[in-house]
Scaffold this motif. Structure first.
Motif, PDB file in Angstrom:
ATOM      1  N   CYS A  76       0.776  -1.001   0.020  1.00  0.00           N
ATOM      2  CA  CYS A  76      -0.580   0.244  -0.176  1.00  0.00           C
ATOM      3  C   CYS A  76       0.583   0.975  -0.228  1.00  0.00           C
ATOM      4  O   CYS A  76       0.555   2.859  -0.021  1.00  0.00           O
ATOM      5  N   GLY A  77       2.396   1.311   0.719  1.00  0.00           N
ATOM      6  CA  GLY A  77       2.647   2.752   0.634  1.00  0.00           C
ATOM      7  C   GLY A  77       2.783   3.550   1.758  1.00  0.00           C
ATOM      8  O   GLY A  77       2.562   4.850   1.123  1.00  0.00           O
ATOM      9  N   CYS A  78       1.415   2.663   2.869  1.00  0.00           N
ATOM     10  CA  CYS A  78       1.304   3.456   3.349  1.00  0.00           C
ATOM     11  C   CYS A  78       1.150   3.664   5.273  1.00  0.00           C
ATOM     12  O   CYS A  78       1.372   2.041   5.168  1.00  0.00           O
ATOM     13  N   ASN A  79       1.087   4.047   5.984  1.00  0.00           N
ATOM     14  CA  ASN A  79       0.613   3.356   7.716  1.00  0.00           C
ATOM     15  C   ASN A  79      -0.301   3.090   7.620  1.00  0.00           C
ATOM     16  O   ASN A  79      -1.245   3.609   7.335  1.00  0.00           O
ATOM     17  N   VAL A  80      -0.533   2.043   8.555  1.00  0.00           N
ATOM     18  CA  VAL A  80      -1.790   1.397   8.913  1.00  0.00           C
ATOM     19  C   VAL A  80      -1.773   1.075   9.913  1.00  0.00           C
ATOM     20  O   VAL A  80      -1.065   0.385  10.725  1.00  0.00           O
ATOM     21  N   ASP A  81      -3.099   0.602  10.513  1.00  0.00           N
ATOM     22  CA  ASP A  81      -3.756   0.520  12.374  1.00  0.00           C
ATOM     23  C   ASP A  81      -3.360  -1.052  12.023  1.00  0.00           C
ATOM     24  O   ASP A  81      -4.244  -1.988  11.861  1.00  0.00           O
ATOM     25  N   VAL A  82      -2.747  -1.272  12.813  1.00  0.00           N
ATOM     26  CA  VAL A  82      -2.633  -2.836  13.486  1.00  0.00           C
ATOM     27  C   VAL A  82      -3.223  -2.523  14.894  1.00  0.00           C
ATOM     28  O   VAL A  82      -2.524  -2.594  15.544  1.00  0.00           O
ATOM     29  N   GLN A  83      -4.136  -4.184  15.110  1.00  0.00           N
ATOM     30  CA  GLN A  83      -4.014  -4.742  16.648  1.00  0.00           C
ATOM     31  C   GLN A  83      -3.279  -5.482  17.528  1.00  0.00           C
ATOM     32  O   GLN A  83      -3.158  -5.571  19.193  1.00  0.00           O
ATOM     33  N   GLN A  84      -2.907  -6.376  16.753  1.00  0.00           N
ATOM     34  CA  GLN A  84      -1.298  -7.000  17.184  1.00  0.00           C
ATOM     35  C   GLN A  84      -1.139  -7.767  16.024  1.00  0.00           C
ATOM     36  O   GLN A  84      -0.511  -7.523  15.137  1.00  0.00           O
ATOM     37  N   LEU A  85       0.360  -7.849  16.321  1.00  0.00           N
ATOM     38  CA  LEU A  85       1.379  -8.731  15.861  1.00  0.00           C
ATOM     39  C   LEU A  85       1.194  -9.483  15.323  1.00  0.00           C
ATOM     40  O   LEU A  85       0.382 -10.084  15.136  1.00  0.00           O
ATOM     41  N   TYR A  86       1.730  -9.538  13.829  1.00  0.00           N
ATOM     42  CA  TYR A  86       1.356 -10.417  13.192  1.00  0.00           C
ATOM     43  C   TYR A  86       0.213 -10.376  12.270  1.00  0.00           C
ATOM     44  O   TYR A  86      -0.440 -10.847  11.952  1.00  0.00           O
ATOM     45  N   ASP A  87      -0.516  -9.413  12.566  1.00  0.00           N
ATOM     46  CA  ASP A  87      -2.235  -9.123  11.992  1.00  0.00           C
ATOM     47  C   ASP A  87      -1.902  -8.966  10.472  1.00  0.00           C
ATOM     48  O   ASP A  87      -0.676  -8.109   9.348  1.00  0.00           O
ATOM     49  N   VAL A  88      -2.740  -8.732   9.623  1.00  0.00           N
ATOM     50  CA  VAL A  88      -2.486  -8.505   8.290  1.00  0.00           C
ATOM     51  C   VAL A  88      -3.083  -6.972   8.017  1.00  0.00           C
ATOM     52  O   VAL A  88      -3.613  -6.231   8.868  1.00  0.00           O
ATOM     53  N   CYS A  89      -3.009  -6.021   6.859  1.00  0.00           N
ATOM     54  CA  CYS A  89      -2.381  -5.195   6.073  1.00  0.00           C
ATOM     55  C   CYS A  89      -4.688  -5.410   5.932  1.00  0.00           C
ATOM     56  O   CYS A  89      -4.976  -5.630   5.412  1.00  0.00           O
ATOM     57  N   PRO A  90      -4.905  -3.891   7.130  1.00  0.00           N
ATOM     58  CA  PRO A  90      -6.847  -4.120   6.836  1.00  0.00           C
ATOM     59  C   PRO A  90      -7.015  -3.330   5.471  1.00  0.00           C
ATOM     60  O   PRO A  90      -8.364  -3.481   5.075  1.00  0.00           O
ATOM     61  N   HIS A  91      -6.187  -3.030   4.605  1.00  0.00           N
ATOM     62  CA  HIS A  91      -6.441  -2.755   3.448  1.00  0.00           C
ATOM     63  C   HIS A  91      -6.049  -3.490   2.046  1.00  0.00           C
ATOM     64  O   HIS A  91      -6.852  -4.387   1.641  1.00  0.00           O
ATOM     65  N   CYS A  92      -5.130  -4.207   2.044  1.00  0.00           N
ATOM     66  CA  CYS A  92      -4.928  -5.256   1.326  1.00  0.00           C
ATOM     67  C   CYS A  92      -4.269  -7.089   1.332  1.00  0.00           C
ATOM     68  O   CYS A  92      -4.302  -8.162   0.657  1.00  0.00           O
ATOM     69  N   GLY A  93      -4.380  -7.242   3.049  1.00  0.00           N
ATOM     70  CA  GLY A  93      -4.172  -8.025   3.431  1.00  0.00           C
ATOM     71  C   GLY A  93      -2.931  -8.721   3.214  1.00  0.00           C
ATOM     72  O   GLY A  93      -2.607  -9.801   3.581  1.00  0.00           O
ATOM     73  N   SER A  94      -2.112  -8.197   3.045  1.00  0.00           N
ATOM     74  CA  SER A  94      -0.598  -8.962   3.060  1.00  0.00           C
ATOM     75  C   SER A  94      -0.058  -9.017   4.662  1.00  0.00           C
ATOM     76  O   SER A  94      -0.514  -8.136   5.651  1.00  0.00           O
ATOM     77  N   HIS A  95       1.003  -9.532   4.150  1.00  0.00           N
ATOM     78  CA  HIS A  95       1.817  -9.200   5.171  1.00  0.00           C
ATOM     79  C   HIS A  95       3.013  -9.037   5.078  1.00  0.00           C
ATOM     80  O   HIS A  95       4.140  -9.210   7.111  1.00  0.00           O
ATOM     81  N   GLN A  96       3.104  -7.973   5.052  1.00  0.00           N
ATOM     82  CA  GLN A  96       4.481  -7.434   4.606  1.00  0.00           C
ATOM     83  C   GLN A  96       4.267  -6.422   5.168  1.00  0.00           C
ATOM     84  O   GLN A  96       4.676  -4.742   4.468  1.00  0.00           O
ATOM     85  N   LEU A  97       4.410  -5.974   6.629  1.00  0.00           N
ATOM     86  CA  LEU A  97       4.129  -5.302   7.194  1.00  0.00           C
ATOM     87  C   LEU A  97       5.790  -5.341   8.413  1.00  0.00           C
ATOM     88  O   LEU A  97       5.679  -6.107   8.358  1.00  0.00           O
TER      89      LEU A  97
END
Ligand code: ZN
Length: 113
Positions: A76-97
């Motif tokens: 996504c090239g942007c910051n996203v909010d995560v609730q837990q470690l190892y969460d996926v990106c809420p926008h694209c579902g990627s693990h590359q966080l």
């Protein structure tokens, strides 16, 4: 319970600082805890009260400031909010966080006398 050892390290810092800043009593500790730091807040409060018994921080008030988790998503090239470690990106579902906020715990401020 690792909260117990976290509290022991907090107390160590308080005691070291007492020598540097020349205080004898800690009245309030403001603690920043990231949502991704893996700290159970209730367990931490419980451990803190036990660990500080008989120390310079006995009866000290523990103020906890919760810091939300944030990560940089590569696709996504942007910051996203995560609730837990190892969460996926809420926008694209990627693990590359890459977590860049909310994964640590630190003493923010002290009220001493
Ligand atoms: Zn994404």
């Amino acid at each position: 319970m690792h909260e117990m050892s976290l509290c022991e390290s907090i107390l160590q810092v308080l005691e070291q600082q007492a020598e540097v800043q020349r205080y004898r009593k800690v009245k309030t500790v403001w603690l920043e805890i990231g949502a991704l730091a893996g700290v159970e807040i209730e367990a931490l409060r419980f451990s803190f009260d036990m660990v500080v018994l008989g120390s310079l921080a006995e009866h000290a008030r523990l103020e906890i400031i919760e810091i939300p988790g944030q990560a940089w998503c590569l696709p996504c090239g942007c910051n996203v909010d995560v609730q837990q470690l190892y969460d996926v990106c809420p926008h694209c579902g990627s693990h590359q966080l890459q977590v860049n906020k909310g994964d640590h715990m630190r003493i923010k401020e002290l009220e001493v006398e």
